[in-house]
Design an enzyme around this catalytic site. Sequence first.
Site, PDB file in Angstrom:
ATOM      1  N   CYS A   1      38.656  35.392  42.739  1.00  0.00           N
ATOM      2  CA  CYS A   1      39.127  36.631  43.362  1.00  0.00           C
ATOM      3  C   CYS A   1      38.294  37.836  42.957  1.00  0.00           C
ATOM      4  CB  CYS A   1      40.583  36.878  42.994  1.00  0.00           C
ATOM      5  SG  CYS A   1      40.841  37.159  41.237  1.00  0.00           S
TER       6      CYS A   1
ATOM      7  N   HIS B   1      43.663  39.333  37.834  1.00  0.00           N
ATOM      8  CA  HIS B   1      43.448  39.096  39.264  1.00  0.00           C
ATOM      9  C   HIS B   1      43.305  40.464  39.913  1.00  0.00           C
ATOM     10  CE1 HIS B   1      44.132  38.325  43.471  1.00  0.00           C
ATOM     11  NE2 HIS B   1      45.232  39.055  43.434  1.00  0.00           N
TER      12      HIS B   1
END
Length: 671
Positions: free
Chosen positions: A102, A34
Amino acid sequence: MSSKVQLYVYDLSNGLAKQLSMPLTGKQIDGVWHTSVVVFGKEIFYGQGICITPPGQSHHGRPLQIVDMGETAIDEETFQEYLTEMRQHYTAEKYHLLDFNCNSFTNDCIGFLTGESIPAWIKDLPSDFLSTPFGAALRPTIDAMFRRPAPGVAPAPASLQPSPEAASAAAAASPNPALASSLLQAVANQAFSPSPSTPTPAPSAPTPSQATATVASPIHICTNPSSLQSLLHTHRVVVVFFTSKICGPCRMIEPAFEDLAHEKTHRHADKIAFVKVDLGVGLGSQLARQFGVRVTPTFLFFLDGQKQSEIKGVNAPELRSQTDLLLYQAFPPHPHTRLSLPAVESLSLSPILFTQVPPLDTMLSKFISFLDAAPSTPDVQSAKQTITSVVLPYLKSRFPAKDANSVAKKVNASSVLLNSWADATRKIVDILPPAQLFPLADMWRLAFHDDAVGTWCAGLSPTNPRSIDPIMLFLSKATEILESPDADAKASARNYLLTVLRMLANTFASPALAKRLLAPGSRAGTREPLTRVLVGALLHGDAAVRTAAASVAFNVAACLQKGRVDQVRGVNVGAGVEEDGEWEVELVSAMLEALANETQSEEVVHRLTAAVAFMLRLSPVYDAQLAPLLEVLQARDTLKSKLERGGCGEQGVQKKDVRKLVEEVAEKLCP
């Protein structure tokens, strides 16, 4: 005044991906990434919408890594205006673990701020994951988890339970589907977990996404010129779809574009990009002006950064035709695909396995006699106890005697059992000479018929000092034997070397283990010693040892060939063994030398010729490295000599299918 731009990197799996990826997928994946952008004293990320927190204060805590992305000359007010536009695009209901996450958002922001893109090891991870059989099987499950709602319908909570069909596919593709399913669900849950603090602007909650899927999904979203330029720079083939929310024809052609992207990125995933540019999002209209796009839908086709062609309007057949033409120009098919090789193509790609089960009690009795003759130490006693009370019951339940009066209680190859067996193996290898170790190697040979044993061994980490790899222990001793100048020691250890080679052949029953064994030494540490033992054993004086070595050579080459055939067919792309020209040259040289020396066994000639065929056919280094080698070594003459009197036996090779194979390899694959 310029401002510093940083990339915060987190691992959503908290280290589990690094530990479990090899046994689950056959690929080493170091993290489920992420990312977020840190600029102007704020950390910005995408999950359930665009979220902003003070740096390092999201629910992921401290980043695993901070990457300096340079500086931006854009002021904060302009960047906030950009984020305002992006919020209409990066909404919670559009989030998708693979296609729009993301890292997609982070890549856009980095492109807008600095003109760069996020690192390839982050953005290309989804392609690596999806190229594995397990990743491909999970694709429908992941799609179902993030299915977008119909227009006008409020988004429902994503279901994290796979369908029965998807679960079945995952079970077939992964050696441990239950573990894989729980890991996937945990990562997906974390991707949507509300952040404990939801500072400043933006629709509520939190962050991330997973990195089993990042921006290298089949379709890239570009909102600024920098992002597109980055894709043109890093991908050989780029197809750009200029679209608009208010464009009806765009909605008509979009499904065809998406299907094409999913289909074509299965092959050369790191070199092909399908890009969508919405003229109403970010700097999309500026991008359109830059390339002279005035109407939507418009498709632009790029090869090596240069525009090749353009299509306007709804024309799905032409879209496919232009894409196929571009891919053909970029990746012309291997010349061997045009050869007729019926004898080679009829060969099975299944590994050669040694399945004979000796009388287990007799084998154990002989082995225990060796241990009893060794100096008695606590290590010897504990190892003997493990073999008699743990290993033997497991083997008897796995291979019950035909004349047994009762069925042995089933014993599973648990990690506890295998770790204790590996530890006992380490102690015994340190105590007994090689000539007395062959019963222990034979026990492992039988065990590698069990999928659970192959999966466990594939998951051993070479960097973990507590991991004991029995294969490496046996290879080390085999290397000592082959490289010893003592002829008597070599002769006495013949049974050990023969058994270890048969054990190595059986390790190829597990695709995940085979791939780990043949991975470059820097990653797994096994390929180099395996190759040394194989090369030495191919020239051994004993025919049975040479036959076992030729079987291992066949299995190595078949494993390599299967990945190439899959690549040509466009299935399981990237799941094969990593190509290495120098290593392949070494193996082919050893096989040809062994063929030249082999005048006794037709079986050895058969297996080695098949192995050479697999090493050559479809090889990406054939023209540059293998063809010149074949000429220097006079490979064609070597092969044809096996068909002549005295070349293999008095009359040469006699079996028709073997003669046909030798002739075909000599004439069509050797220059």
